[in-house]
Design an enzyme around this catalytic site. Structure first.
Site, PDB file in Angstrom:
ATOM      1  N   ASP A 287      -1.687 137.802  -2.528  1.00 17.09           N
ATOM      2  CA  ASP A 287      -0.359 137.536  -1.977  1.00 17.09           C
ATOM      3  C   ASP A 287      -0.418 137.576  -0.455  1.00 17.09           C
ATOM      4  O   ASP A 287       0.551 137.926   0.217  1.00 17.09           O
ATOM      5  CB  ASP A 287       0.638 138.581  -2.500  1.00 17.09           C
ATOM      6  CG  ASP A 287       2.076 138.189  -2.193  1.00 17.09           C
ATOM      7  OD1 ASP A 287       2.955 139.090  -2.174  1.00 17.09           O
ATOM      8  OD2 ASP A 287       2.327 136.989  -1.935  1.00 17.09           O
TER       9      ASP A 287
ATOM     10  N   LYS B 138      -1.978 132.129   2.561  1.00 18.83           N
ATOM     11  CA  LYS B 138      -2.248 131.209   1.442  1.00 18.83           C
ATOM     12  C   LYS B 138      -3.569 130.449   1.616  1.00 18.83           C
ATOM     13  O   LYS B 138      -4.255 130.179   0.639  1.00 18.83           O
ATOM     14  CB  LYS B 138      -1.081 130.244   1.246  1.00 18.83           C
ATOM     15  CG  LYS B 138       0.271 130.953   1.120  1.00 18.83           C
ATOM     16  CD  LYS B 138       0.235 132.162   0.178  1.00 18.83           C
ATOM     17  CE  LYS B 138       1.391 133.096   0.430  1.00 18.83           C
ATOM     18  NZ  LYS B 138       1.199 134.438  -0.206  1.00 18.83           N
TER      19      LYS B 138
ATOM     20  N   ASP C 228       0.190 134.869  -6.257  1.00 18.39           N
ATOM     21  CA  ASP C 228       1.591 134.562  -5.976  1.00 18.39           C
ATOM     22  C   ASP C 228       1.680 133.249  -5.191  1.00 18.39           C
ATOM     23  O   ASP C 228       0.715 132.829  -4.547  1.00 18.39           O
ATOM     24  CB  ASP C 228       2.218 135.693  -5.145  1.00 18.39           C
ATOM     25  CG  ASP C 228       3.743 135.531  -5.002  1.00 18.39           C
ATOM     26  OD1 ASP C 228       4.287 136.010  -3.992  1.00 18.39           O
ATOM     27  OD2 ASP C 228       4.372 134.911  -5.886  1.00 18.39           O
ATOM     28  N   ASN C 229       2.822 132.580  -5.257  1.00 14.16           N
ATOM     29  CA  ASN C 229       3.146 131.439  -4.391  1.00 14.16           C
ATOM     30  C   ASN C 229       2.294 130.193  -4.594  1.00 14.16           C
ATOM     31  O   ASN C 229       2.053 129.440  -3.643  1.00 14.16           O
ATOM     32  CB  ASN C 229       3.062 131.833  -2.907  1.00 14.16           C
ATOM     33  CG  ASN C 229       3.788 133.092  -2.608  1.00 14.16           C
ATOM     34  OD1 ASN C 229       3.198 134.085  -2.174  1.00 14.16           O
ATOM     35  ND2 ASN C 229       5.091 133.090  -2.849  1.00 14.16           N
TER      36      ASN C 229
ATOM     37  N   GLU D 204      11.035 134.187  -4.644  1.00 13.38           N
ATOM     38  CA  GLU D 204      11.816 135.424  -4.593  1.00 13.38           C
ATOM     39  C   GLU D 204      13.200 135.216  -3.973  1.00 13.38           C
ATOM     40  O   GLU D 204      13.353 134.568  -2.952  1.00 13.38           O
ATOM     41  CB  GLU D 204      11.070 136.526  -3.804  1.00 13.38           C
ATOM     42  CG  GLU D 204      10.525 136.130  -2.456  1.00 13.38           C
ATOM     43  CD  GLU D 204       9.089 135.652  -2.518  1.00 13.38           C
ATOM     44  OE1 GLU D 204       8.654 135.159  -3.567  1.00 13.38           O
ATOM     45  OE2 GLU D 204       8.386 135.742  -1.509  1.00 13.38           O
TER      46      GLU D 204
HETATM   47  O1  LIG Z   1       3.334 133.519   3.715  1.00  9.60           O
HETATM   48  C1  LIG Z   1       3.513 134.281   2.764  1.00  9.60           C
HETATM   49  N1  LIG Z   1       2.758 135.350   2.573  1.00  9.60           N
HETATM   50  C2  LIG Z   1       1.726 135.651   3.540  1.00  9.60           C
HETATM   51  C3  LIG Z   1       1.513 137.127   3.526  1.00  9.60           C
HETATM   52  C4  LIG Z   1       0.808 137.699   4.457  1.00  9.60           C
HETATM   53  C5  LIG Z   1       0.639 139.163   4.469  1.00  9.60           C
HETATM   54  O2  LIG Z   1      -0.711 139.458   4.123  1.00  9.60           O
HETATM   55  C6  LIG Z   1      -1.289 140.206   5.190  1.00  9.60           C
HETATM   56  N2  LIG Z   1      -2.720 139.988   5.162  1.00  9.60           N
HETATM   57  C7  LIG Z   1      -3.424 139.027   5.802  1.00  9.60           C
HETATM   58  N3  LIG Z   1      -4.745 139.162   5.465  1.00  9.60           N
HETATM   59  C8  LIG Z   1      -4.810 140.197   4.631  1.00  9.60           C
HETATM   60  C9  LIG Z   1      -6.057 140.658   3.985  1.00  9.60           C
HETATM   61  F1  LIG Z   1      -5.806 141.202   2.802  1.00  9.60           F
HETATM   62  F2  LIG Z   1      -6.841 139.601   3.781  1.00  9.60           F
HETATM   63  F3  LIG Z   1      -6.702 141.516   4.752  1.00  9.60           F
HETATM   64  C10 LIG Z   1      -3.580 140.735   4.434  1.00  9.60           C
HETATM   65  C11 LIG Z   1      -0.548 139.755   6.427  1.00  9.60           C
HETATM   66  O3  LIG Z   1      -0.709 140.671   7.483  1.00  9.60           O
HETATM   67  C12 LIG Z   1       0.865 139.733   5.864  1.00  9.60           C
HETATM   68  O4  LIG Z   1       1.385 141.029   5.737  1.00  9.60           O
HETATM   69  C13 LIG Z   1       4.637 134.043   1.830  1.00  9.60           C
HETATM   70  C14 LIG Z   1       5.594 133.114   2.212  1.00  9.60           C
HETATM   71  C15 LIG Z   1       6.666 132.865   1.377  1.00  9.60           C
HETATM   72  N4  LIG Z   1       7.640 131.884   1.789  1.00  9.60           N
HETATM   73  O5  LIG Z   1       8.574 131.602   1.026  1.00  9.60           O
HETATM   74  O6  LIG Z   1       7.481 131.361   2.919  1.00  9.60           O
HETATM   75  C16 LIG Z   1       6.819 133.530   0.157  1.00  9.60           C
HETATM   76  C17 LIG Z   1       5.854 134.465  -0.221  1.00  9.60           C
HETATM   77  O7  LIG Z   1       5.943 135.141  -1.411  1.00  9.60           O
HETATM   78  C18 LIG Z   1       4.756 134.719   0.600  1.00  9.60           C
HETATM   79  O8  LIG Z   1       3.815 135.620   0.162  1.00  9.60           O
HETATM   80 MG   LIG Z   2       4.119 136.044  -1.930  1.00  9.93          MG
END
Ligand SMILES: O=C(NC/C=C/[C@H]1O[C@@H](n2cnc(C(F)(F)F)c2)[C@H](O)[C@@H]1O)c1cc([N+](=O)[O-])cc(O)c1O
Ligand SMILES: [Mg+2]
Length: 215
Positions: free
Chosen positions: A141, A144, A169-170, A199
């Site tokens: 999650d 992407k 997810d997504n 969501e």
């Molecule tokens: O962009 C979305 N999610 C991106 C989520 C990103 C999250 O994952 C973390 N991360 C990055 N690398 C790592 C790891 F683990 F690699 F280290 C962890 C980022 O700092 C952030 O908190 C998103 C967007 C929508 N939307 O509707 O736009 C809906 C959703 O459910 C979504 O999840």
């Molecule tokens: Mg998500």
């Protein structure tokens, strides 16, 4: 300056949820994000599907990529039996700080290992550092465009073995086309799409569950 959205989500938890009661933490975040301010938690509808997969797999070790505020971390951890744990990876230190407090409020800190950093840096060390043999369940999650490269990295590091379940997810919104094409066309995965909604909205989205069949 203004508070951040994750800070406002934590405030909603501290105002509305009961310490030590994970369900009240989940309910407080969902209420806030549905009625006050949208946020990218997996949410209640897809969250119920996540719950059913966690219950079905009854994993001993879970990897979550993308903690954000800890909403899905709490959803997963609350269903784990004693001795099981979820390692959750978060890149953004500000998000990680909020997530730690949300996880603590839910009383599940003993079942959660929150690790700060990038997947590319941490995945190669998982076995050595956490004594993980292979993950039973991986919840994707995070960014992407990282779903596919990180899945390949997990395979290369031997952290995905026969029976490991990937839940992403997504896969529709925002979408992960290259990941979806990979797991659906690979002879080494058995994939299933759980149709749902983005969501807190009426837009289509869903979760893709992929079981690794072994080499
Ligand atoms: O962009 C979305 N999610 C991106 C989520 C990103 C999250 O994952 C973390 N991360 C990055 N690398 C790592 C790891 F683990 F690699 F280290 C962890 C980022 O700092 C952030 O908190 C998103 C967007 C929508 N939307 O509707 O736009 C809906 C959703 O459910 C979504 O999840
Ligand atoms: Mg998500």
């Amino acid at each position: 300056t203004r508070t951040s959205r994750p800070q406002r989500i934590l405030k909603a938890v501290q105002r509305k949820a009961t310490v030590g009661d994970p369900q009240s933490v989940i309910t407080a975040i969902d209420h806030f994000c549905r009625h006050r301010e949208w946020a990218m938690n997996v949410g209640d509808e897809k969250g119920s599907i996540l719950d059913s997969v966690v219950s079905e797999v009854s994993p001993v070790t879970v990897l979550e990529l993308g903690t954000y505020c800890g909403y899905s971390t709490v959803r997963i951890a609350r269903l784990l039996p004693p001795g099981a744990c979820v390692i959750t990876l978060e890149f953004n230190p500000d998000y990680a700080a909020i997530a730690r407090q949300v996880i603590k409020w839910s009383g599940l800190e003993d079942k959660v290992q929150l690790v700060e950093g990038a997947s590319g840096d941490w995945i190669p060390w998982m076995k050595e550092h956490f004594g993980v043999q292979a993950f039973d369940l991986v919840f994707l999650d995070h960014w992407k465009e990282r779903y596919l490269p990180d899945t390949k990295l997990l395979e290369e590091c031997g952290l995905i073995q026969k029976g490991t379940v990937l839940l992403a997810d997504n896969v529709i919104c925002p979408g992960t086309p290259d990941y979806l094409e990979y797991v659906r066309n690979s002879p080494r995965y058995n994939s299933h799409y759980y149709r749902s909604h983005l969501e807190y909205t009426k837009a289509e989205d869903g979760l893709e569950k992929s079981v690794f069949l072994g080499y």
